[in-house]
Design a protein around this motif. Sequence first.
Motif, PDB file in Angstrom:
ATOM      1  N   CYS A 161      -0.161  20.160  19.900  1.00 30.93           N
ATOM      2  CA  CYS A 161       1.258  20.446  19.723  1.00 30.93           C
ATOM      3  C   CYS A 161       1.805  21.192  20.929  1.00 30.93           C
ATOM      4  O   CYS A 161       1.050  21.743  21.731  1.00 30.93           O
ATOM      5  CB  CYS A 161       1.468  21.291  18.470  1.00 30.93           C
ATOM      6  SG  CYS A 161       0.512  22.839  18.475  1.00 30.93           S
ATOM      7  N   HIS A 295       7.781  17.650  15.867  1.00 33.66           N
ATOM      8  CA  HIS A 295       6.899  16.920  16.778  1.00 33.66           C
ATOM      9  C   HIS A 295       7.074  15.409  16.716  1.00 33.66           C
ATOM     10  O   HIS A 295       6.639  14.706  17.623  1.00 33.66           O
ATOM     11  CB  HIS A 295       5.447  17.289  16.472  1.00 33.66           C
ATOM     12  CG  HIS A 295       5.210  18.766  16.524  1.00 33.66           C
ATOM     13  ND1 HIS A 295       4.830  19.417  17.661  1.00 33.66           N
ATOM     14  CD2 HIS A 295       5.346  19.736  15.571  1.00 33.66           C
ATOM     15  CE1 HIS A 295       4.719  20.714  17.423  1.00 33.66           C
ATOM     16  NE2 HIS A 295       5.019  20.927  16.159  1.00 33.66           N
ATOM     17  N   THR A 363       2.684  11.282  17.990  1.00 36.13           N
ATOM     18  CA  THR A 363       3.633  12.341  18.334  1.00 36.13           C
ATOM     19  C   THR A 363       4.051  12.305  19.795  1.00 36.13           C
ATOM     20  O   THR A 363       4.636  13.258  20.298  1.00 36.13           O
ATOM     21  CB  THR A 363       3.043  13.731  18.008  1.00 36.13           C
ATOM     22  OG1 THR A 363       1.841  13.921  18.777  1.00 36.13           O
ATOM     23  CG2 THR A 363       2.737  13.850  16.524  1.00 36.13           C
TER      24      THR A 363
END
Length: 395
Positions: A161, A295, A363
């Motif tokens: 992330c 995301h 993502t």
Amino acid sequence: MKKRVLSLVLGVLMSITFISCGSTSSSPSDSKSESSSSESTASGDTIPIGVISPSSGALSDYGIAVNNAIALAIDEINASGGVLGKQIKATYLDDKHDSAEAVNCYNKLKGDKVVAVIGSVASADTSAIASVAAKDGKLILTPTSTNDAITGLGNSIFRACYTDSHQGEIMATFASKNLKAKTAGILYNTTDEYSTGLKDSFESAGKNSGLEITTTEGYGNGDVDFNTQLTKIASLNPDVLFVPDYYGTDTLIASQARAAGYIGPILGADGWDGVIEATDSGSMEALNNCFFSNHYSSDDTSEKIQNFIKAYKDKYDGKTPNALAALAYDSTYMVKEALEKAGATDDASIVKAMTGMTYEGVTGNIALDENRNPKKGAAIIEIKDGKYTWNSTVE
């Protein structure tokens, strides 16, 4: 919300078994003994990996979604022949969103000689794990922990992330450029790493972009009454209000902010994912004019994204995967790619293979920089009439 959580739990239990870290049994189905050796091993026909997440407690919605997505990815990988001629086998441990428990989970997995650990979810829990694992050189890949300091704890600590500093910058940019805001208030949890990190980055980025922070108010873990802080904020009436916390608290703050008379945009970060499900129908209107960075967006028509969503829904009773599930799914495939590139299962080889990885995932393009962090754009999600809708993408 209780029905939603129950359905998710039942979906997970169809494929895996959760245990607490203090248990002597292991998951999915067989029992493993503790070992004093920290060397990673892949024996027989399996490669063992560990998963640490909060499948119970305050963040259980997140932990269950993460575990679901990892189980889905492992099923796909194994059905396609596995890795290095072996099947991946995961042990799922529940850290209960407690840092001490998270460390216990890591130590158990270390004893089980897993080759890599995916986890945890919350920044505080991952920080605790990373502080120990870095000394062992064990690969830790957190799908979702955004606190900037985590990957700085050691060269074997990675994330899929973006960071809080990047996320805070994105929301400050969105406020000033997209919403044309000139002033902002901040209400944050002073005792939480995730919330304080986002507050700091939003505050810094806001000042750099000409966004005046008119008030910064705080609260502590477990607080449920924010009327004093929100009354002050409403009296100042900033153009936007930034609330960087998790969904269970976010819904309370949004409802109380509207009751206090604040009708402006309320902004948040990825911890807002799940806020609709945590809000009862009578309070849903309070979430209108709320925006948060995330995301990915399930509205994205990308074939890769839609294939993931379909597979997840097919496996888990029609549930739409949240962004944390998408990150966990990508993380599992990143571990697969590292194992394939390494051609081995020892810690040093896997860490070397993960370093500098570029992976095109659900993502987005995950290109790990020299600090083992990806920097990528974020989807801005707007809540309208009880639904998450894509608003824009901010780089």
